[in-house]
Write an enzyme that holds these catalytic residues in place. Structure first.
Site, PDB file in Angstrom:
ATOM      1  N   CYS A   1       3.911   6.203  17.895  1.00  0.00           N
ATOM      2  CA  CYS A   1       4.820   6.274  19.033  1.00  0.00           C
ATOM      3  C   CYS A   1       6.238   6.118  18.521  1.00  0.00           C
ATOM      4  O   CYS A   1       6.881   5.104  18.738  1.00  0.00           O
ATOM      5  CB  CYS A   1       4.457   5.176  20.030  1.00  0.00           C
TER       6      CYS A   1
ATOM      7  N   GLY B   1       0.818  -1.216   0.000  1.00  0.00           N
ATOM      8  CA  GLY B   1       0.000   0.000   0.000  1.00  0.00           C
ATOM      9  C   GLY B   1       0.847   1.259   0.000  1.00  0.00           C
ATOM     10  O   GLY B   1       0.513   2.247  -0.671  1.00  0.00           O
TER      11      GLY B   1
HETATM   12  N1  PLP Z   1      -2.942   2.596   3.884  1.00  0.00           N
HETATM   13  C1  PLP Z   1      -3.630   2.210   4.972  1.00  0.00           C
HETATM   14  C2  PLP Z   1      -5.013   2.729   5.190  1.00  0.00           C
HETATM   15  C3  PLP Z   1      -3.055   1.320   5.868  1.00  0.00           C
HETATM   16  O1  PLP Z   1      -3.753   0.939   6.951  1.00  0.00           O
HETATM   17  C4  PLP Z   1      -1.744   0.847   5.628  1.00  0.00           C
HETATM   18  C5  PLP Z   1      -1.082  -0.055   6.591  1.00  0.00           C
HETATM   19  O2  PLP Z   1      -1.355  -0.043   7.762  1.00  0.00           O
HETATM   20  C6  PLP Z   1      -1.072   1.272   4.479  1.00  0.00           C
HETATM   21  C7  PLP Z   1      -1.705   2.152   3.626  1.00  0.00           C
HETATM   22  C8  PLP Z   1       0.303   0.795   4.146  1.00  0.00           C
HETATM   23  O3  PLP Z   1       0.232  -0.459   3.511  1.00  0.00           O
HETATM   24  P1  PLP Z   1       1.524  -1.410   3.447  1.00  0.00           P
HETATM   25  O4  PLP Z   1       1.760  -1.886   4.838  1.00  0.00           O
HETATM   26  O5  PLP Z   1       1.120  -2.500   2.507  1.00  0.00           O
HETATM   27  O6  PLP Z   1       2.642  -0.599   2.906  1.00  0.00           O
END
Ligand code: PLP
Length: 380
Positions: A322, A71
Protein backbone atom coordinates in the site's frame (compact mmCIF):
# COMPACT_ATOMS: atom_id res chain seq x y z
CA UNK A 1 -7.61 -4.02 27.08
CA UNK A 2 -5.24 -6.93 26.49
CA UNK A 3 -3.27 -6.34 23.32
CA UNK A 4 -2.15 -9.19 21.05
CA UNK A 5 0.75 -8.86 18.66
CA UNK A 6 0.12 -11.32 15.83
CA UNK A 7 2.40 -9.96 13.10
CA UNK A 8 5.65 -11.83 13.70
CA UNK A 9 6.44 -12.29 10.00
CA UNK A 10 6.78 -8.52 9.80
CA UNK A 11 9.05 -8.30 12.82
CA UNK A 12 9.50 -10.09 16.11
CA UNK A 13 10.31 -8.46 19.42
CA UNK A 14 13.70 -8.86 21.05
CA UNK A 15 13.59 -11.76 23.43
CA UNK A 16 14.92 -11.10 26.94
CA UNK A 17 17.98 -13.34 26.50
CA UNK A 18 18.89 -11.52 23.27
CA UNK A 19 18.62 -8.12 24.92
CA UNK A 20 20.76 -9.30 27.82
CA UNK A 21 23.43 -10.61 25.44
CA UNK A 22 23.49 -7.28 23.60
CA UNK A 23 23.62 -4.97 26.63
CA UNK A 24 27.39 -5.08 27.31
CA UNK A 25 28.05 -4.16 23.67
CA UNK A 26 25.53 -1.33 23.72
CA UNK A 27 27.09 0.04 26.91
CA UNK A 28 30.67 -0.40 25.77
CA UNK A 29 30.64 1.52 22.50
CA UNK A 30 34.23 2.76 22.38
CA UNK A 31 36.50 0.58 20.33
CA UNK A 32 36.27 -0.75 16.81
CA UNK A 33 36.21 -4.51 16.22
CA UNK A 34 39.01 -4.05 13.67
CA UNK A 35 41.35 -2.47 16.26
CA UNK A 36 43.89 -4.77 17.82
CA UNK A 37 43.76 -3.22 21.33
CA UNK A 38 41.60 -4.69 24.07
CA UNK A 39 38.52 -2.61 23.24
CA UNK A 40 38.68 -3.83 19.65
CA UNK A 41 39.26 -7.43 20.69
CA UNK A 42 36.26 -7.25 23.04
CA UNK A 43 33.93 -6.63 20.08
CA UNK A 44 35.76 -8.88 17.65
CA UNK A 45 35.60 -11.99 19.78
CA UNK A 46 31.89 -11.44 20.53
CA UNK A 47 31.25 -11.09 16.82
CA UNK A 48 33.07 -14.32 16.05
CA UNK A 49 30.99 -16.15 18.67
CA UNK A 50 27.88 -14.78 16.95
CA UNK A 51 29.19 -15.91 13.55
CA UNK A 52 29.54 -19.43 14.95
CA UNK A 53 26.03 -19.32 16.45
CA UNK A 54 24.48 -18.27 13.14
CA UNK A 55 26.57 -20.86 11.29
CA UNK A 56 25.39 -23.61 13.69
CA UNK A 57 21.75 -22.73 13.11
CA UNK A 58 22.02 -23.37 9.35
CA UNK A 59 24.82 -25.97 9.44
CA UNK A 60 27.67 -24.12 7.74
CA UNK A 61 31.25 -23.21 8.52
CA UNK A 62 31.40 -19.77 10.23
CA UNK A 63 33.67 -18.53 7.42
CA UNK A 64 30.66 -18.81 5.13
CA UNK A 65 28.68 -16.22 7.12
CA UNK A 66 28.84 -12.62 5.89
CA UNK A 67 27.05 -10.23 8.24
CA UNK A 68 24.96 -7.62 6.42
CA UNK A 69 22.40 -4.97 7.37
CA UNK A 70 19.55 -7.46 6.84
CA UNK A 71 17.71 -9.62 4.34
CA UNK A 72 17.36 -6.80 1.82
CA UNK A 73 21.09 -6.16 1.64
CA UNK A 74 21.88 -9.89 1.46
CA UNK A 75 19.52 -10.27 -1.50
CA UNK A 76 20.99 -7.18 -3.18
CA UNK A 77 24.49 -8.60 -2.82
CA UNK A 78 23.36 -11.74 -4.65
CA UNK A 79 22.20 -9.76 -7.69
CA UNK A 80 24.93 -7.13 -7.69
CA UNK A 81 27.44 -9.99 -7.53
CA UNK A 82 25.83 -11.60 -10.53
CA UNK A 83 26.27 -8.41 -12.52
CA UNK A 84 29.97 -8.41 -11.66
CA UNK A 85 30.43 -12.01 -12.68
CA UNK A 86 28.49 -11.98 -15.96
CA UNK A 87 27.68 -9.49 -18.68
CA UNK A 88 24.35 -11.05 -19.66
CA UNK A 89 22.25 -14.20 -19.37
CA UNK A 90 18.99 -15.40 -17.86
CA UNK A 91 17.84 -15.22 -14.27
CA UNK A 92 14.99 -17.47 -13.13
CA UNK A 93 12.95 -16.10 -10.23
CA UNK A 94 9.94 -17.27 -8.35
CA UNK A 95 7.23 -14.61 -8.88
CA UNK A 96 6.10 -14.78 -5.23
CA UNK A 97 9.47 -13.57 -3.91
CA UNK A 98 9.72 -10.59 -1.58
CA UNK A 99 10.40 -7.27 -3.37
CA UNK A 100 13.90 -7.44 -1.86
CA UNK A 101 14.57 -10.17 -4.45
CA UNK A 102 12.31 -9.05 -7.28
CA UNK A 103 13.50 -5.44 -7.43
CA UNK A 104 17.26 -6.13 -7.61
CA UNK A 105 16.54 -8.91 -10.13
CA UNK A 106 14.49 -6.58 -12.36
CA UNK A 107 17.22 -3.93 -12.08
CA UNK A 108 19.56 -6.31 -13.90
CA UNK A 109 17.25 -6.16 -16.93
CA UNK A 110 18.73 -2.74 -17.63
CA UNK A 111 22.19 -4.35 -17.58
CA UNK A 112 21.81 -7.02 -20.24
CA UNK A 113 20.07 -9.77 -18.25
CA UNK A 114 16.68 -11.34 -18.92
CA UNK A 115 14.51 -12.13 -15.91
CA UNK A 116 12.14 -15.06 -16.38
CA UNK A 117 9.39 -15.89 -13.91
CA UNK A 118 9.06 -19.50 -12.84
CA UNK A 119 5.52 -20.88 -13.06
CA UNK A 120 3.76 -21.47 -9.72
CA UNK A 121 0.60 -23.44 -9.02
CA UNK A 122 -2.50 -22.14 -7.23
CA UNK A 123 -0.81 -22.81 -3.86
CA UNK A 124 2.11 -20.56 -4.82
CA UNK A 125 4.50 -23.48 -5.19
CA UNK A 126 7.05 -23.50 -8.04
CA UNK A 127 6.38 -26.18 -10.68
CA UNK A 128 9.62 -28.20 -10.63
CA UNK A 129 9.35 -29.78 -14.09
CA UNK A 130 8.58 -26.46 -15.74
CA UNK A 131 11.52 -24.91 -13.88
CA UNK A 132 13.79 -27.68 -15.08
CA UNK A 133 12.67 -27.10 -18.66
CA UNK A 134 13.65 -23.42 -18.34
CA UNK A 135 17.25 -24.11 -17.21
CA UNK A 136 19.95 -23.91 -19.87
CA UNK A 137 23.57 -22.88 -20.29
CA UNK A 138 22.59 -19.21 -20.35
CA UNK A 139 20.95 -19.43 -16.91
CA UNK A 140 23.12 -17.48 -14.45
CA UNK A 141 21.07 -17.81 -11.28
CA UNK A 142 17.88 -19.34 -9.90
CA UNK A 143 16.30 -17.59 -6.92
CA UNK A 144 13.50 -19.26 -4.98
CA UNK A 145 12.62 -18.46 -1.37
CA UNK A 146 12.34 -21.19 1.26
CA UNK A 147 9.11 -19.89 2.80
CA UNK A 148 6.78 -17.17 1.63
CA UNK A 149 6.30 -14.21 3.96
CA UNK A 150 2.58 -13.83 3.14
CA UNK A 151 1.20 -17.36 2.77
CA UNK A 152 3.94 -19.24 4.64
CA UNK A 153 4.06 -21.81 1.81
CA UNK A 154 7.32 -23.73 1.44
CA UNK A 155 9.13 -24.18 -1.85
CA UNK A 156 10.83 -27.35 -3.19
CA UNK A 157 14.24 -25.70 -2.81
CA UNK A 158 16.22 -28.91 -2.27
CA UNK A 159 14.86 -30.46 -5.49
CA UNK A 160 15.44 -27.27 -7.47
CA UNK A 161 18.98 -26.95 -6.10
CA UNK A 162 19.78 -30.50 -7.23
CA UNK A 163 18.65 -29.58 -10.75
CA UNK A 164 20.64 -26.33 -10.66
CA UNK A 165 23.73 -28.22 -9.54
CA UNK A 166 23.44 -30.52 -12.57
CA UNK A 167 23.60 -27.41 -14.77
CA UNK A 168 26.20 -25.76 -12.50
CA UNK A 169 23.83 -22.85 -11.99
CA UNK A 170 24.17 -21.19 -8.59
CA UNK A 171 20.91 -21.30 -6.66
CA UNK A 172 19.95 -18.62 -4.16
CA UNK A 173 17.29 -18.99 -1.52
CA UNK A 174 15.85 -16.17 0.55
CA UNK A 175 15.42 -18.02 3.84
CA UNK A 176 14.46 -14.92 5.85
CA UNK A 177 11.04 -16.27 6.85
CA UNK A 178 12.06 -19.89 7.28
CA UNK A 179 15.06 -19.67 9.57
CA UNK A 180 14.10 -19.92 13.22
CA UNK A 181 10.66 -21.33 12.33
CA UNK A 182 11.58 -24.61 10.61
CA UNK A 183 14.89 -26.53 10.47
CA UNK A 184 17.12 -25.10 7.74
CA UNK A 185 20.27 -26.94 6.68
CA UNK A 186 22.30 -25.10 4.03
CA UNK A 187 24.36 -28.15 3.13
CA UNK A 188 21.41 -30.45 2.81
CA UNK A 189 19.49 -27.96 0.69
CA UNK A 190 22.43 -27.81 -1.73
CA UNK A 191 21.96 -24.12 -2.51
CA UNK A 192 24.94 -21.84 -3.10
CA UNK A 193 23.62 -18.61 -1.55
CA UNK A 194 21.19 -17.97 1.28
CA UNK A 195 19.83 -14.76 2.83
CA UNK A 196 18.94 -14.40 6.51
CA UNK A 197 17.54 -11.62 8.69
CA UNK A 198 17.74 -11.37 12.49
CA UNK A 199 14.54 -9.47 13.19
CA UNK A 200 12.31 -12.26 11.90
CA UNK A 201 13.63 -14.64 14.57
CA UNK A 202 13.83 -12.73 17.83
CA UNK A 203 16.93 -10.69 16.98
CA UNK A 204 17.39 -6.95 16.39
CA UNK A 205 16.47 -5.06 13.23
CA UNK A 206 19.14 -3.94 10.77
CA UNK A 207 21.30 -7.07 10.80
CA UNK A 208 21.28 -10.22 8.71
CA UNK A 209 23.62 -12.48 6.81
CA UNK A 210 24.47 -13.81 3.41
CA UNK A 211 25.67 -17.42 3.46
CA UNK A 212 27.92 -18.36 0.55
CA UNK A 213 29.00 -21.83 -0.48
CA UNK A 214 32.76 -22.22 -0.16
CA UNK A 215 33.11 -23.17 -3.83
CA UNK A 216 32.03 -19.63 -4.82
CA UNK A 217 33.74 -16.27 -4.47
CA UNK A 218 30.84 -13.86 -4.45
CA UNK A 219 31.67 -10.20 -5.14
CA UNK A 220 31.03 -7.68 -2.36
CA UNK A 221 28.23 -5.13 -2.60
CA UNK A 222 29.74 -2.69 -0.11
CA UNK A 223 33.34 -1.72 -0.69
CA UNK A 224 35.61 0.11 1.72
CA UNK A 225 37.96 -0.88 4.51
CA UNK A 226 37.87 -4.59 3.70
CA UNK A 227 36.12 -5.82 6.86
CA UNK A 228 34.84 -9.41 6.96
CA UNK A 229 37.63 -10.58 4.66
CA UNK A 230 36.61 -8.07 2.00
CA UNK A 231 33.15 -9.64 1.69
CA UNK A 232 31.35 -6.66 3.27
CA UNK A 233 33.11 -3.48 4.24
CA UNK A 234 32.01 -1.12 6.98
CA UNK A 235 32.52 -1.11 10.74
CA UNK A 236 30.34 -3.88 12.07
CA UNK A 237 27.37 -3.20 14.35
CA UNK A 238 28.74 -5.40 17.12
CA UNK A 239 25.73 -5.22 19.47
CA UNK A 240 23.30 -6.12 16.67
CA UNK A 241 25.50 -8.97 15.48
CA UNK A 242 25.77 -10.30 19.04
CA UNK A 243 21.96 -10.11 19.26
CA UNK A 244 21.64 -12.01 15.99
CA UNK A 245 23.95 -14.71 17.34
CA UNK A 246 21.99 -14.98 20.59
CA UNK A 247 18.70 -15.20 18.66
CA UNK A 248 20.16 -17.93 16.45
CA UNK A 249 21.32 -19.89 19.48
CA UNK A 250 17.91 -19.49 21.14
CA UNK A 251 16.13 -20.56 17.95
CA UNK A 252 18.32 -23.64 17.61
CA UNK A 253 17.54 -24.74 21.15
CA UNK A 254 13.80 -24.06 21.08
CA UNK A 255 12.83 -24.56 17.43
CA UNK A 256 11.05 -27.88 17.78
CA UNK A 257 8.93 -26.94 20.75
CA UNK A 258 8.18 -23.49 19.42
CA UNK A 259 7.11 -24.88 16.02
CA UNK A 260 4.79 -27.35 17.79
CA UNK A 261 3.21 -24.56 19.83
CA UNK A 262 2.78 -22.25 16.80
CA UNK A 263 1.24 -25.06 14.76
CA UNK A 264 -1.31 -25.67 17.49
CA UNK A 265 -2.33 -21.99 17.43
CA UNK A 266 -2.40 -21.87 13.64
CA UNK A 267 -4.56 -24.98 13.40
CA UNK A 268 -6.95 -23.62 16.03
CA UNK A 269 -7.34 -20.37 14.10
CA UNK A 270 -7.84 -22.18 10.81
CA UNK A 271 -10.51 -24.42 12.34
CA UNK A 272 -12.39 -21.33 13.53
CA UNK A 273 -12.03 -19.64 10.15
CA UNK A 274 -13.44 -22.68 8.40
CA UNK A 275 -16.54 -22.44 10.56
CA UNK A 276 -17.20 -18.91 9.22
CA UNK A 277 -19.20 -18.47 6.03
CA UNK A 278 -17.18 -17.14 3.10
CA UNK A 279 -13.69 -17.54 4.57
CA UNK A 280 -10.79 -18.43 2.24
CA UNK A 281 -7.45 -19.68 3.55
CA UNK A 282 -4.72 -19.09 0.98
CA UNK A 283 -2.23 -21.85 0.08
CA UNK A 284 -4.11 -24.14 2.43
CA UNK A 285 -3.03 -27.27 0.54
CA UNK A 286 0.66 -26.34 0.52
CA UNK A 287 3.23 -27.39 3.05
CA UNK A 288 3.53 -24.21 5.12
CA UNK A 289 5.33 -22.50 7.98
CA UNK A 290 3.77 -23.54 11.28
CA UNK A 291 3.07 -19.94 12.34
CA UNK A 292 1.29 -18.31 9.38
CA UNK A 293 -2.36 -18.03 8.31
CA UNK A 294 -3.25 -15.87 5.32
CA UNK A 295 -6.97 -15.55 4.74
CA UNK A 296 -9.83 -13.40 3.45
CA UNK A 297 -13.39 -12.99 4.62
CA UNK A 298 -15.92 -12.44 1.87
CA UNK A 299 -17.13 -8.85 1.70
CA UNK A 300 -14.26 -7.41 3.73
CA UNK A 301 -11.36 -5.44 2.38
CA UNK A 302 -8.20 -5.95 4.37
CA UNK A 303 -7.97 -2.38 5.63
CA UNK A 304 -11.44 -2.43 7.21
CA UNK A 305 -10.77 -5.78 8.83
CA UNK A 306 -7.33 -4.68 10.07
CA UNK A 307 -8.82 -1.57 11.62
CA UNK A 308 -11.74 -3.44 13.17
CA UNK A 309 -9.29 -5.94 14.68
CA UNK A 310 -6.90 -3.20 15.81
CA UNK A 311 -9.75 -1.54 17.73
CA UNK A 312 -10.33 -4.84 19.47
CA UNK A 313 -6.66 -5.22 20.39
CA UNK A 314 -5.22 -7.41 17.64
CA UNK A 315 -2.22 -6.45 15.50
CA UNK A 316 -2.37 -8.35 12.24
CA UNK A 317 -1.28 -7.37 8.76
CA UNK A 318 -2.57 -7.19 5.22
CA UNK A 319 -0.89 -8.98 2.36
CA UNK A 320 -1.10 -6.10 -0.04
CA UNK A 321 1.45 -3.41 -0.66
CA UNK A 322 0.00 0.00 0.00
CA UNK A 323 2.57 2.51 -1.20
CA UNK A 324 0.45 5.47 -2.21
CA UNK A 325 -2.53 4.92 0.04
CA UNK A 326 -4.25 3.08 -2.81
CA UNK A 327 -4.51 -0.63 -2.14
CA UNK A 328 -3.17 -3.06 -4.68
CA UNK A 329 -3.71 -6.81 -4.56
CA UNK A 330 -0.77 -8.86 -3.30
CA UNK A 331 1.55 -9.95 -6.12
CA UNK A 332 1.83 -13.31 -4.33
CA UNK A 333 -1.90 -13.92 -4.56
CA UNK A 334 -2.01 -12.66 -8.13
CA UNK A 335 0.70 -15.16 -9.11
CA UNK A 336 -1.45 -17.87 -7.49
CA UNK A 337 -4.38 -16.86 -9.68
CA UNK A 338 -6.51 -15.40 -6.86
CA UNK A 339 -9.02 -12.83 -8.17
CA UNK A 340 -8.39 -9.18 -7.26
CA UNK A 341 -11.48 -8.76 -5.07
CA UNK A 342 -10.60 -11.73 -2.86
CA UNK A 343 -6.92 -10.69 -2.80
CA UNK A 344 -7.86 -7.19 -1.62
CA UNK A 345 -9.40 -8.76 1.48
CA UNK A 346 -6.29 -10.69 2.50
CA UNK A 347 -5.21 -10.61 6.13
CA UNK A 348 -2.16 -12.33 7.61
CA UNK A 349 -1.87 -13.64 11.15
CA UNK A 350 1.64 -14.76 12.10
CA UNK A 351 2.26 -16.02 15.62
CA UNK A 352 5.32 -16.73 17.74
CA UNK A 353 5.98 -19.02 20.66
CA UNK A 354 4.99 -16.14 22.97
CA UNK A 355 1.38 -16.10 21.77
CA UNK A 356 -1.24 -18.15 23.60
CA UNK A 357 -4.25 -20.22 22.65
CA UNK A 358 -6.35 -17.76 24.63
CA UNK A 359 -5.28 -14.94 22.29
CA UNK A 360 -6.19 -17.02 19.25
CA UNK A 361 -9.59 -17.88 20.72
CA UNK A 362 -10.25 -14.20 21.40
CA UNK A 363 -9.20 -13.37 17.83
CA UNK A 364 -11.52 -16.06 16.47
CA UNK A 365 -14.39 -14.60 18.55
CA UNK A 366 -13.63 -11.12 17.22
CA UNK A 367 -13.67 -12.40 13.64
CA UNK A 368 -16.97 -14.22 14.20
CA UNK A 369 -18.48 -11.00 15.65
CA UNK A 370 -17.32 -9.06 12.57
CA UNK A 371 -18.85 -11.60 10.19
CA UNK A 372 -22.11 -11.49 12.16
CA UNK A 373 -22.21 -7.73 12.15
CA UNK A 374 -21.56 -7.68 8.42
CA UNK A 375 -24.32 -10.18 7.64
CA UNK A 376 -26.79 -8.10 9.76
CA UNK A 377 -25.92 -5.00 7.75
CA UNK A 378 -26.29 -6.90 4.47
CA UNK A 379 -29.65 -8.33 5.53
CA UNK A 380 -31.13 -5.02 6.61
N1 PLP B 1 12.88 -11.47 2.42
C1 PLP B 1 11.70 -11.83 2.97
C2 PLP B 1 11.06 -13.11 2.58
C3 PLP B 1 11.12 -11.00 3.92
O1 PLP B 1 9.95 -11.36 4.47
C4 PLP B 1 11.76 -9.79 4.27
C5 PLP B 1 11.13 -8.86 5.23
O2 PLP B 1 9.94 -8.80 5.37
C6 PLP B 1 12.98 -9.47 3.67
C7 PLP B 1 13.51 -10.34 2.74
C8 PLP B 1 13.72 -8.22 4.01
O3 PLP B 1 14.47 -8.42 5.19
P1 PLP B 1 15.00 -7.16 6.03
O4 PLP B 1 13.80 -6.54 6.65
O5 PLP B 1 15.94 -7.77 7.03
O6 PLP B 1 15.71 -6.26 5.09
Amino acid sequence: MAYSYLDHNAGTGLSESVLEAMMPYLRQQQGNPSSSHRFGRFGKSAMETARQQVADLVNVDPRQVIFTSGGTESNNQVFSGLRERFRDGEILVNPTEHPAVLEPAYRLQTHGFTVLKLPVNDQGVVAVEAAQAMMNDRTRLVSVMLANNETGSLQPVETLAALCNQWQIPMHTDAVQAVGKIPVDFRQLGVKLMSLSAHKMGGPKGVGALIVNRSLVWPALILGGGQQDDHRSGTENVAAIVGFGAAAEHARQTLEQSARHCRQLRDALEASLKALPGATIFAEQAERLPNTVFFALQGYDSDSLLMALDRQGFSVSSGSACGTGRQTPSHVLKAMGVDDLTALGAVRVSVSADNTLDEIERLADALAREVNRFSHIMNR
